[in-house]
Design a protein around this motif. Sequence first.
Motif, PDB file in Angstrom:
ATOM      1  N   ASP A  28     -18.325 -20.286 -70.659  1.00  0.00           N
ATOM      2  CA  ASP A  28     -19.333 -19.956 -71.676  1.00  0.00           C
ATOM      3  C   ASP A  28     -19.253 -20.904 -72.869  1.00  0.00           C
ATOM      4  N   ASP A  29     -19.101 -22.194 -72.589  1.00  0.00           N
ATOM      5  CA  ASP A  29     -19.043 -23.250 -73.607  1.00  0.00           C
ATOM      6  C   ASP A  29     -17.835 -23.127 -74.528  1.00  0.00           C
ATOM      7  N   VAL A  30     -16.756 -22.523 -74.036  1.00  0.00           N
ATOM      8  CA  VAL A  30     -15.533 -22.339 -74.819  1.00  0.00           C
ATOM      9  C   VAL A  30     -14.333 -22.765 -73.986  1.00  0.00           C
ATOM     10  N   VAL A  31     -13.400 -23.466 -74.626  1.00  0.00           N
ATOM     11  CA  VAL A  31     -12.103 -23.757 -74.037  1.00  0.00           C
ATOM     12  C   VAL A  31     -11.067 -22.949 -74.810  1.00  0.00           C
ATOM     13  N   GLN A  32     -10.340 -22.098 -74.101  1.00  0.00           N
ATOM     14  CA  GLN A  32      -9.240 -21.353 -74.702  1.00  0.00           C
ATOM     15  C   GLN A  32      -7.991 -22.223 -74.616  1.00  0.00           C
ATOM     16  N   VAL A  33      -7.249 -22.331 -75.706  1.00  0.00           N
ATOM     17  CA  VAL A  33      -6.014 -23.109 -75.710  1.00  0.00           C
ATOM     18  C   VAL A  33      -4.960 -22.345 -74.907  1.00  0.00           C
ATOM     19  N   PRO A  34      -4.389 -22.971 -73.876  1.00  0.00           N
ATOM     20  CA  PRO A  34      -3.349 -22.300 -73.084  1.00  0.00           C
ATOM     21  C   PRO A  34      -2.114 -21.992 -73.939  1.00  0.00           C
ATOM     22  N   ALA A  35      -1.462 -20.878 -73.621  1.00  0.00           N
ATOM     23  CA  ALA A  35      -0.287 -20.423 -74.377  1.00  0.00           C
ATOM     24  C   ALA A  35       0.826 -21.465 -74.413  1.00  0.00           C
ATOM     25  N   GLY A  38      -0.275 -23.439 -77.517  1.00  0.00           N
ATOM     26  CA  GLY A  38      -0.579 -22.710 -78.741  1.00  0.00           C
ATOM     27  C   GLY A  38      -1.541 -21.587 -78.431  1.00  0.00           C
ATOM     28  N   ASN A  39      -2.482 -21.322 -79.336  1.00  0.00           N
ATOM     29  CA  ASN A  39      -3.521 -20.334 -79.062  1.00  0.00           C
ATOM     30  C   ASN A  39      -4.755 -20.678 -79.881  1.00  0.00           C
ATOM     31  N   GLY A  40      -5.882 -20.137 -79.466  1.00  0.00           N
ATOM     32  CA  GLY A  40      -7.140 -20.382 -80.145  1.00  0.00           C
ATOM     33  C   GLY A  40      -8.192 -20.893 -79.180  1.00  0.00           C
ATOM     34  N   TYR A  41      -9.222 -21.505 -79.746  1.00  0.00           N
ATOM     35  CA  TYR A  41     -10.340 -21.940 -78.919  1.00  0.00           C
ATOM     36  C   TYR A  41     -11.064 -23.132 -79.537  1.00  0.00           C
ATOM     37  N   VAL A  42     -11.866 -23.786 -78.692  1.00  0.00           N
ATOM     38  CA  VAL A  42     -12.805 -24.829 -79.109  1.00  0.00           C
ATOM     39  C   VAL A  42     -14.133 -24.465 -78.456  1.00  0.00           C
ATOM     40  N   ARG A  43     -15.207 -24.395 -79.241  1.00  0.00           N
ATOM     41  CA  ARG A  43     -16.525 -23.986 -78.750  1.00  0.00           C
ATOM     42  C   ARG A  43     -17.552 -25.069 -79.062  1.00  0.00           C
ATOM     43  N   ALA A  44     -18.454 -25.318 -78.126  1.00  0.00           N
ATOM     44  CA  ALA A  44     -19.569 -26.248 -78.328  1.00  0.00           C
ATOM     45  C   ALA A  44     -20.865 -25.450 -78.349  1.00  0.00           C
ATOM     46  N   VAL A  45     -21.730 -25.801 -79.285  1.00  0.00           N
ATOM     47  CA  VAL A  45     -23.024 -25.129 -79.421  1.00  0.00           C
ATOM     48  C   VAL A  45     -24.106 -26.191 -79.561  1.00  0.00           C
ATOM     49  N   GLN A  52     -25.668 -30.869 -82.363  1.00  0.00           N
ATOM     50  CA  GLN A  52     -24.574 -30.230 -81.632  1.00  0.00           C
ATOM     51  C   GLN A  52     -23.491 -29.857 -82.630  1.00  0.00           C
ATOM     52  N   VAL A  53     -22.893 -28.708 -82.391  1.00  0.00           N
ATOM     53  CA  VAL A  53     -21.859 -28.186 -83.287  1.00  0.00           C
ATOM     54  C   VAL A  53     -20.615 -27.889 -82.458  1.00  0.00           C
ATOM     55  N   MET A  54     -19.453 -28.219 -83.031  1.00  0.00           N
ATOM     56  CA  MET A  54     -18.185 -27.861 -82.404  1.00  0.00           C
ATOM     57  C   MET A  54     -17.399 -27.018 -83.407  1.00  0.00           C
ATOM     58  N   VAL A  55     -16.980 -25.855 -82.956  1.00  0.00           N
ATOM     59  CA  VAL A  55     -16.210 -24.933 -83.779  1.00  0.00           C
ATOM     60  C   VAL A  55     -14.819 -24.828 -83.174  1.00  0.00           C
ATOM     61  N   THR A  56     -13.802 -24.991 -84.015  1.00  0.00           N
ATOM     62  CA  THR A  56     -12.419 -24.944 -83.552  1.00  0.00           C
ATOM     63  C   THR A  56     -11.635 -23.984 -84.429  1.00  0.00           C
ATOM     64  N   GLU A  57     -10.867 -23.138 -83.800  1.00  0.00           N
ATOM     65  CA  GLU A  57      -9.919 -22.296 -84.528  1.00  0.00           C
ATOM     66  C   GLU A  57      -8.702 -22.155 -83.633  1.00  0.00           C
ATOM     67  N   ASN A  58      -7.581 -22.731 -84.067  1.00  0.00           N
ATOM     68  CA  ASN A  58      -6.395 -22.680 -83.222  1.00  0.00           C
ATOM     69  C   ASN A  58      -5.116 -22.868 -84.016  1.00  0.00           C
ATOM     70  N   ASP A 124       3.284 -27.144 -84.742  1.00  0.00           N
ATOM     71  CA  ASP A 124       3.159 -25.992 -85.628  1.00  0.00           C
ATOM     72  C   ASP A 124       2.168 -26.225 -86.772  1.00  0.00           C
ATOM     73  N   PHE A 125       0.934 -26.515 -86.400  1.00  0.00           N
ATOM     74  CA  PHE A 125      -0.141 -26.590 -87.375  1.00  0.00           C
ATOM     75  C   PHE A 125      -1.278 -25.693 -86.893  1.00  0.00           C
ATOM     76  N   SER A 126      -2.129 -25.317 -87.829  1.00  0.00           N
ATOM     77  CA  SER A 126      -3.307 -24.540 -87.459  1.00  0.00           C
ATOM     78  C   SER A 126      -4.530 -25.201 -88.065  1.00  0.00           C
ATOM     79  N   MET A 127      -5.666 -24.976 -87.423  1.00  0.00           N
ATOM     80  CA  MET A 127      -6.866 -25.662 -87.862  1.00  0.00           C
ATOM     81  C   MET A 127      -8.088 -24.784 -87.610  1.00  0.00           C
ATOM     82  N   ARG A 128      -8.928 -24.735 -88.608  1.00  0.00           N
ATOM     83  CA  ARG A 128     -10.273 -24.183 -88.463  1.00  0.00           C
ATOM     84  C   ARG A 128     -11.213 -25.320 -88.826  1.00  0.00           C
ATOM     85  N   SER A 129     -12.168 -25.573 -87.957  1.00  0.00           N
ATOM     86  CA  SER A 129     -13.005 -26.750 -88.137  1.00  0.00           C
ATOM     87  C   SER A 129     -14.419 -26.484 -87.653  1.00  0.00           C
TER      88      SER A 129
END
Length: 166
Positions: A28-35, A38-45, A52-58, A124-129
């Motif tokens: 569904d246009d999302v990649v889940q970060v494998p454990a 780390g954790n989180g996701y990257v989404r394309a819209v 085009q928009v890319m949303v990242t939270e991981n 050990d970093f986190s990002m919202r983008s």
Amino acid sequence: MISFSFDHTDYHTLLKALAEKLGTQVKDDVVQVPAAFGNGYVRAVSMPNGLQVMVTENEMHTEMYLRRLKKEPVYYILAFDDIRIGKQMEQILAGEKERLRPPVYAGASLNSTMFDNAVVASKDFSMRSLRIMFPPQWLARYFKISGDDELMVEYLSLKTRKLTLE
């Protein structure tokens, strides 16, 4: 360590390549970060107006080297980032390096595919983008700016080489 280089100007194609690199799949246009990483996701819209928009939270528990290669025709990327830096993070744009100071980098930047752009991050970093990609046709249609507009090219050439990130 994850080392990922790409030259895509389509976020959906980028997601497929990223999923392959991480050993997972796009759903569904999302990649889940494998454990394991780390954790989180990257989404394309894809927006109806051609953007085009890319949303990242991981949160990443491994070192990363991400590199966007120079690509023609030139696309423009407006990025909004909120990064919690682990030990260190460095951006390399057109061969020029800038260290981002821990613990937090929050800012907006406008760059393009005119230059190689890389990020090297310790674990050990986190990002919202949020990244918005503007194709040359979009700029021409909505802003009457051609992709090779001298003023735009000169502006980005000067600003991105200086690495004015905030």
